[in-house]
Design an enzyme around this catalytic site. Structure first.
Site, PDB file in Angstrom:
ATOM      1  N   TYR A  27     -85.598 -18.306  32.683  1.00 54.45           N
ATOM      2  CA  TYR A  27     -84.653 -17.421  31.994  1.00 54.45           C
ATOM      3  C   TYR A  27     -84.648 -17.719  30.484  1.00 54.45           C
ATOM      4  CZ  TYR A  27     -80.335 -15.380  30.325  1.00 54.45           C
ATOM      5  OH  TYR A  27     -79.414 -14.677  29.579  1.00 54.45           O
ATOM      6  N   GLU A  49     -72.799 -11.280  32.986  1.00 53.85           N
ATOM      7  CA  GLU A  49     -71.950 -12.155  32.164  1.00 53.85           C
ATOM      8  C   GLU A  49     -70.491 -12.060  32.616  1.00 53.85           C
ATOM      9  OE1 GLU A  49     -72.898 -14.484  30.269  1.00 53.85           O
ATOM     10  OE2 GLU A  49     -74.910 -13.940  29.621  1.00 53.85           O
ATOM     11  N   TRP A  57     -73.693 -20.354  34.710  1.00 51.06           N
ATOM     12  CA  TRP A  57     -74.781 -19.393  34.603  1.00 51.06           C
ATOM     13  C   TRP A  57     -75.814 -19.670  35.685  1.00 51.06           C
ATOM     14  CZ3 TRP A  57     -75.159 -14.775  33.361  1.00 51.06           C
ATOM     15  CH2 TRP A  57     -76.377 -14.157  33.076  1.00 51.06           C
TER      16      TRP A  57
END
Length: 196
Positions: A27, A49, A57
Site C-alpha cells: 500500500y 478512511e 489502517w
C-alpha cells in the site's frame, strides 16, 4: 554467462508507520500519496478512511477486498441506491466492519458524492480545488513531525459536512488527503519522498 551478484539487496527506507507486513508495504509503495484523479478511487478512499475511524489502517487494508465486494466495487451510484435490506445484509457481513453508523455513512456519503459531482463536474475537480490543483509537499524528518490535521483538512471537513457527508472529521479528512496525494507526507528518508 555472468555470475549472479553476491551483493545483498538494499532494503528501501520507508515511512516509519509502514512496518514489515506485506500488505502495508504494498500500500505504501504503490498507493499512499500518489496523485488520484479518478472519482471512483476518491470514493473508495473516503469510504475506507471513514471505516477506519477508531481502528487501525492495517485492519481496514485486510478487509479492503471485502469492502470492494460489499460496496459494489466502490461505485457511488450503486451504493447510493442501497436499500434497507442491503444495509441489513451488510451488518451481517464479516468481511467488513459491521458498524451501523459507518454503513449508514457510506450510503449517505455516496449520495453526497454524486451531488458534488453534479455541481462540479467531478469530485476530483471539487477536492483538488482545496489545494489549488497542486499537492501540499511537506518536508518532515520523522513521522512524529507529521500532523493529524492541517488548515486545509479543517476547511475541507467543514465543507464536506455542510454537504451531508459523515465520518469526515478533520483527522479522517487529513488521512484521506494523504492517501490520494493532496498532501505528500512521505518523510525525508523515505524512498518515495518527492524530494528524491
Amino acid at each position: 554467462m555472468p555470475r549472479a551478484s553476491t551483493q545483498p539487496t538494499a532494503i528501501p527506507i520507508r515511512c516509519a508507520w509502514v512496518g514489515d507486513k506485506p500488505h502495508m508495504i504494498r500500500y505504501h509503495d504503490r498507493e499512499w500519496g500518489r496523485l488520484v484523479h479518478r472519482d471512483r478511487k476518491h470514493f473508495e478512499m473516503l469510504l475506507l478512511e471513514g471505516a477506519q475511524a477508531g481502528l487501525t489502517w492495517d485492519t481496514i487494508l485486510r478487509k479492503r477486498e471485502g469492502y470492494r465486494k460489499a460496496f459494489a466495487g466502490f461505485d457511488p451510484k450503486k451504493v447510493a441506491r442501497f436499500t434497507a435490506k442491503r444495509k441489513a445484509e451488510l451488518l451481517q457481513n464479516p468481511a467488513i466492519v459491521r458498524n451501523r453508523l459507518k454503513i449508514d455513512a457510506a450510503i449517505a456519503n455516496a449520495k453526497a458524492f454524486l451531488a458534488v459531482r453534479r455541481e462540479f463536474g467531478s469530485f476530483d475537480a471539487y477536492v483538488w480545488s482545496f489545494v489549488a490543483g497542486e499537492p501540499i509537499v511537506n518536508r518532515w524528518k520523522r513521522m512524529t513531525d507529521v500532523p493529524a490535521t492541517n488548515p486545509v483538512s479543517d476547511t475541507l471537513s467543514k465543507d464536506l459536512k455542510r454537504r451531508g457527508f459523515r465520518f469526515v472529521g478533520s483527522t479522517i479528512v487529513y488521512a484521506y488527503m494523504q492517501a490520494v496525494g493532496l498532501v505528500d507526507d512521505h518523510t525525508e528518508e523515505c524512498f518515495r519522498s518527492s524530494r528524491r
